[in-house]
Design a protein around this motif. Structure first.
Motif, PDB file in Angstrom:
ATOM      1  N   LEU B  70       3.293   1.051   6.733  1.00 35.86           N
ATOM      2  CA  LEU B  70       3.676   0.565   5.405  1.00 35.86           C
ATOM      3  C   LEU B  70       2.679   1.029   4.350  1.00 35.86           C
ATOM      4  O   LEU B  70       3.054   1.464   3.263  1.00 35.86           O
ATOM      5  N   ASN B  71       1.383   0.957   4.700  1.00 33.75           N
ATOM      6  CA  ASN B  71       0.354   1.442   3.767  1.00 33.75           C
ATOM      7  C   ASN B  71       0.572   2.906   3.446  1.00 33.75           C
ATOM      8  O   ASN B  71       0.458   3.332   2.290  1.00 33.75           O
ATOM      9  N   TRP B  74       3.530   3.278   1.153  1.00 33.02           N
ATOM     10  CA  TRP B  74       3.247   2.716  -0.173  1.00 33.02           C
ATOM     11  C   TRP B  74       2.338   3.649  -0.974  1.00 33.02           C
ATOM     12  O   TRP B  74       2.658   4.048  -2.097  1.00 33.02           O
ATOM     13  N   ALA B  75       1.217   4.024  -0.355  1.00 29.58           N
ATOM     14  CA  ALA B  75       0.256   4.881  -1.069  1.00 29.58           C
ATOM     15  C   ALA B  75       0.871   6.242  -1.367  1.00 29.58           C
ATOM     16  O   ALA B  75       0.725   6.782  -2.469  1.00 29.58           O
ATOM     17  N   GLY B  77       4.001   6.938  -1.759  1.00 32.78           N
ATOM     18  CA  GLY B  77       5.018   6.784  -2.793  1.00 32.78           C
ATOM     19  C   GLY B  77       4.420   6.779  -4.189  1.00 32.78           C
ATOM     20  O   GLY B  77       4.847   7.534  -5.067  1.00 32.78           O
ATOM     21  N   TRP B  78       3.402   5.965  -4.380  1.00 32.96           N
ATOM     22  CA  TRP B  78       2.785   5.900  -5.715  1.00 32.96           C
ATOM     23  C   TRP B  78       2.069   7.202  -6.062  1.00 32.96           C
ATOM     24  O   TRP B  78       2.100   7.657  -7.201  1.00 32.96           O
ATOM     25  N   ALA B 153      -6.667   1.145  -1.821  1.00 35.80           N
ATOM     26  CA  ALA B 153      -5.372   1.757  -2.126  1.00 35.80           C
ATOM     27  C   ALA B 153      -5.360   2.504  -3.464  1.00 35.80           C
ATOM     28  O   ALA B 153      -4.880   3.635  -3.551  1.00 35.80           O
ATOM     29  N   TYR B 237      -8.382   0.087   4.283  1.00 44.08           N
ATOM     30  CA  TYR B 237      -6.977   0.307   3.967  1.00 44.08           C
ATOM     31  C   TYR B 237      -6.473   1.355   4.959  1.00 44.08           C
ATOM     32  O   TYR B 237      -6.479   2.546   4.700  1.00 44.08           O
TER      33      TYR B 237
END
Lengths: 370, 573
Positions: B70-71, B74-75, B77-78, B153, B237
């Motif tokens: 998930l990390n 998420w990372a 994606g941004w 993150a 992270y």
């Protein structure tokens, strides 16, 4: 009143003079063709009028309103001119109706008005019912019509065509030429049509501007251009005129001249004086004449409608001429025949080129080379 | 002149060059690019499909794996969003606005592509860390951060986003260069302002290019190891790449089945993105089937000048200043000492190449490995590219596609696959390549073969086939034609390709991180481990050397650009 006026319009880019100062006045409803060899600046001149390039000098006036001049450049979107691009420039992510309606949307027309105008424009170019078609599914001729419809929907008073027929095959090209003539007749739009094909220009235009080296060489009606070119360059470009060295014996509107020592009569502009000059002669105006100037047949080409003979003047080796004759034409390769000149036109600026027989010979060879 | 008799040449059996080439290349590609990845799949599914799937589910069920996945998403994606904004914006700007110094600006935009991620991260740490000279500037003292502001993150997103922006930039710029200028001109002729032409015509047509660029940035982000290793591990992270690394270095080969499963999860995500990217590019090809002039930019004006100045300021802050900070931190005797005329010293720079044994070895190893990789991959790329382009061999095209796999998959997936393949002794010899430098060479060959192949294919595609046909009509056979016609014409592209491969291999980190051993250190790993040991100054010094070599080579190849066919250099302005 002129709808488009150019006064001393020039364009420099990268230190090179692309357009030399040009003057032109175009009447409302006129069909002007700009012709010239590739690289002569004709497309650039069109883009200057459109506003896609910014002139580096001179003034462009549209319908009495200056759009380009010192410190002034009205952007293309504010000029209200229509333009058909050589590549048609249809937006591949929109369907036919989307392409045609795009400018109307920019102009803020209501949906219903837009639809009516799109339908009308498509009908004008004979593409009724094509609105939902995707661009890649269209043939070359259909794309051309969509590009045209996109302009017509905006109802421009001035329409610029940049080599619109260059990407079509011969058959389609003829059909589109008829289409342009019909459109011009029915809409009365003023048209500037850039092409490298002088035959296309001859058929379509009220006036033709011949361009060379970034400037206008001559702007005249097709008939005048054909009969009375102002320079050897124009003569050669329009209808493959052949340029010959002559000796003027008696000046006048119908001057007496000597062509390779043989007398002939040729039309002349005012200001022609005695002495060496240049004349342009059409292949149709060179006849076989028993006892005429001896010339040896180098080649014969049967085009069906006529026979084109390529001959070399016996007394002037290297001077190649073409004769175009209809009907049965005898004459085998290598045979020497006599030729004569029925008509010709003396070129005013030929004086400078005409001095010194040697350079004239070279000139004649070059002119006959193609 | 007397004509030569026809068909006087011997109808001798031709030297079977093509078949030999194909066989040799087939062995190379299948053994290095496909077999290890096959081993990876086989390890996870050792006991059949059912148990394999259950095993993946088990690994996935662990908190660590789920959090890391998930990390990662998420990372990545941004970071991709940031890449999209920066890379996409800059591509639009340098193409559609006549900016001053466009060539240099383009170079600054693609610069992060040349600099390995761990060095970019160090540069940003020096730039915004608490020791940075930035905070000594008047008025900024109050902003000086306490600890390390990039840990975790946000830092990962920032650095990865900037690092991968060039991928979006290059994708969009290539698309924009294929966009016929007429399409924009035509919009303006029916009343569109420059801005509405960009909104209504340019952006919709560029959607596939933007999507392709964004997917590429996303794949790079999920596979990135350098940035999360320096910012995520100390910042607690975890991401997939760092989790794999930590598991394998913590538990050794016994963790192999588990990390293989994790690598497989990573590989599947990457492959889905790569597939979508290929789809996006195909849509782009349909839209732009015609080549026409590139738009020369909207007219000069105050807006254009302002945008240009903004772009320059942004790139100087984003690309130049962090590197300056990195150089500055290598020129002080120890961390925390302020750089001044009294404190400036070249001691660290000299020490890492003369006094620090591991670093010295790393430079020798990396130069040798990169040189060998460049030479071997290029030598093999020429015949394969020729078979693909000139001979239109389907088998060769298949080999080319297979060779792409180790390049597009995350490097850490490849290194796990390499360990699984070369940890057991080579058949019949009893020698294991694991823990030697040779496993690094094999991994580099697999990883960078695709990078060597692309410029050669691009150059060959633009070569007029008639040139070779003319040689054939003059009686030249396959090998002679390759040597006397094709190779000389390809020379500039080969030179550029060799430099590109060298650049990639020289500072490689992701693949090497799991494959290096004492004695076979590489510079990429060196930067990472020196920093990890707390020797930030030495890490900065090694980075400065790498930077100097990378920039020199990039400068060289850019100067070569004029002689290169289109598409050979990824960053032709």
């Amino acid at each position: 009143m002129a709808i488009l006026t150019l006064e001393g319009v020039r364009f420099r880019a990268g230190g090179a003079e692309i357009i030399r100062p040009c003057d032109l006045a175009l009447a409302e409803g006129e069909y002007l063709a700009i012709v010239g060899p590739s690289g002569c600046g004709k497309s650039t001149l069109l883009r200057l009028v459109a506003g896609l390039e910014r002139a580096t000098g001179g003034t462009i006036t549209l319908d009495g309103r200056a759009v380009s001049g010192p410190g002034l450049h009205v952007p293309p979107e504010a000029r209200g001119i229509g333009m058909v691009f050589q590549s048609y420039a249809l937006w591949p992510h929109m369907d036919v109706a989307g392409n045609v309606a795009y400018g109307l949307r920019r102009r803020g027309l209501a949906r219903a008005d837009r639809a009516a105008r799109v339908a009308e424009a498509l009908e004008t170019v004979g593409l009724t019912g094509f609105g939902a078609r995707r661009i890649p599914s269209l043939s070359g001729g259909q794309r051309q019509r969509v590009a045209l419809a996109r302009c017509l929907a905006m109802r421009p008073r001035l329409l610029l065509l940049d080599e619109p027929l260059a990407n079509l095959d011969t058959h389609l090209r003829e059909a589109m030429i008829d289409e342009f003539r019909r459109l011009h007749r029915t809409t009365g739009t003023t048209i500037v049509h850039v092409t490298h094909d002088q035959a296309e220009a001859m058929v379509l235009a009220d006036r033709i501007a011949v361009m060379g080296q970034g400037g206008f060489l001559q702007v005249d009606t097709p008939a005048t251009l054909w009969r009375e070119p102002v320079s050897a360059e124009v003569a050669r470009f329009v209808g493959k005129g052949q340029v010959l060295p002559v000796e003027v014996v008696t000046p006048g509107a119908l001057a007496e001249v000597l062509v390779f020592g043989r007398p002939a009569r040729m039309r002349a502009p005012a200001g022609i004086t005695r002495g060496p000059a240049l004349a342009t002669v059409r292949a149709e105006d060179i006849l076989r004449e028993p006892g005429g100037l001896p010339a040896r047949i180098l080649d014969r080409q049967d085009t069906g409608a006529a026979v084109v003979l390529t001959v070399e003047v016996v007394d002037s080796p290297g001077t190649i001429l073409r004769l175009r004759q209809t009907g049965p034409v005898p004459g085998a390769l290598g045979e020497v025949i006599g030729i004569g000149f029925r008509d010709g036109w003396l070129i005013r600026d030929g004086g400078a080129e005409g001095r010194g027989t040697h350079s004239v010979r070279a000139e004649a060879r070059v002119s006959a080379g193609h | 002149m007397t004509p030569e008799p026809l068909a006087a040449g011997q109808a001798r059996r031709p030297f079977p060059a093509e078949a030999l080439f194909l066989a040799g290349l087939g062995v190379f590609v299948l053994a290095l690019c496909l077999w290890p990845l096959g081993r990876l799949v086989a390890t996870v599914f050792a006991e059949g499909a059912g148990p394999g799937a259950r095993f993946i589910a088990e690994v996935w069920a662990s908190d660590a794996a789920r959090v890391a996945t998930l990390n990662t998403l998420w990372a990545a994606g941004w970071a991709t969003l940031l890449s999209l904004l920066l890379g996409g914006g800059m591509a639009l700007l340098v193409t559609l606005v006549p900016v001053r110094g466009r060539a240099v600006l383009v170079f600054l935009v693609i610069l992060p592509l040349l600099i390995p991620p761990q060095i970019s991260t160090l540069a940003w740490l020096s730039f915004v860390g608490s020791q940075s000279p930035l905070w000594a500037l008047p008025g900024l003292e109050a902003l000086r951060p306490r600890g390390n502001p990039l840990l975790g993150a946000n830092g990962i997103v920032l650095v990865m986003g900037l690092e991968h922006a060039p991928l979006v930039f290059l994708a969009l710029r290539a698309g924009l260069r294929a966009l016929p200028a007429d399409l924009i001109d035509a919009a303006r002729m029916v009343g569109a302002t420059p801005l509405s032409a960009v909104r209504g015509i340019v952006l919709p047509l560029m959607l596939p290019a933007l999507a392709a660029g964004a997917l590429l940035a996303f794949v790079s982000a999920i596979g990135n190891f350098g940035v999360p290793a320096l910012l995520g591990i100390p910042g607690r992270y975890p991401m997939l790449t760092t989790l794999i690394y930590q598991r394998l270095s913590g538990f050794g080969p016994s963790a192999l089945p588990e990390v293989a499963a994790l690598a497989l999860i990573l590989a599947v995500i990457a492959l889905v993105c790569v597939g979508l990217q290929a789809l996006a590019l195909r849509r782009l090809a349909v839209a732009m089937n015609r080549d026409a002039g590139v738009h020369r930019g909207f007219a000069r004006g105050r807006a254009a000048t302002g945008l240009g100045a903004l772009a320059w300021a942004l790139m100087i802050v984003v690309a130049v200043l962090p590197l300056c900070a990195l150089v500055a931190s290598a020129l002080v005797p120890a961390v925390g000492v302020r750089l001044s005329l009294e404190t400036i010293t070249a001691e660290n720079l000299i020490y890492v190449v003369t006094g620090l044994g591991a670093a010295q070895r790393a430079f020798v190893n990396s130069l040798g490995l990169a040189g060998a990789t460049a030479a071997i991959t290029l030598a093999l790329a020429v015949p394969l590219a020729w078979l693909i382009v000139a001979r239109r061999s389907t088998v060769a095209r298949g080999l080319g596609a297979v060779a792409d796999l180790p390049y597009v998959l995350p490097g850490i997936v490849l290194s796990i696959a390499m360990i699984l393949t070369f940890l057991p002794p080579l058949p019949g010899t009893g020698i294991s390549l694991y823990n030697t430098i040779w496993i690094l060479l094999l991994a580099y060959l697999a990883r960078f073969f695709a990078l060597a192949l692309r410029p050669v294919i691009a150059a060959l595609t633009q070569l007029d086939p008639a040139l070779e046909e003319a040689a054939r009509m003059s009686g030249a056979g396959t090998v002679r034609r390759l040597l006397t016609i094709v190779l000389p014409l390809l020379a500039p592209a080969l030179g550029a390709g060799a430099i590109l491969v060298f650049l990639g291999a020289f500072s490689e980190l992701t693949v090497s991180a799991l494959l290096w051993s004492r004695g076979s250190e590489t510079v990429g790993v060196m930067v990472f481990s020196l920093y990890d040991e707390g020797n930030a100054t030495a890490a900065a010094a090694v980075s400065v050397w790498v930077l100097a070599i990378v920039l020199a080579l990039a400068g060289l190849v850019t100067r070569l650009a004029r002689h290169l066919p289109e598409g050979v250099l990824p960053w032709q302005s």
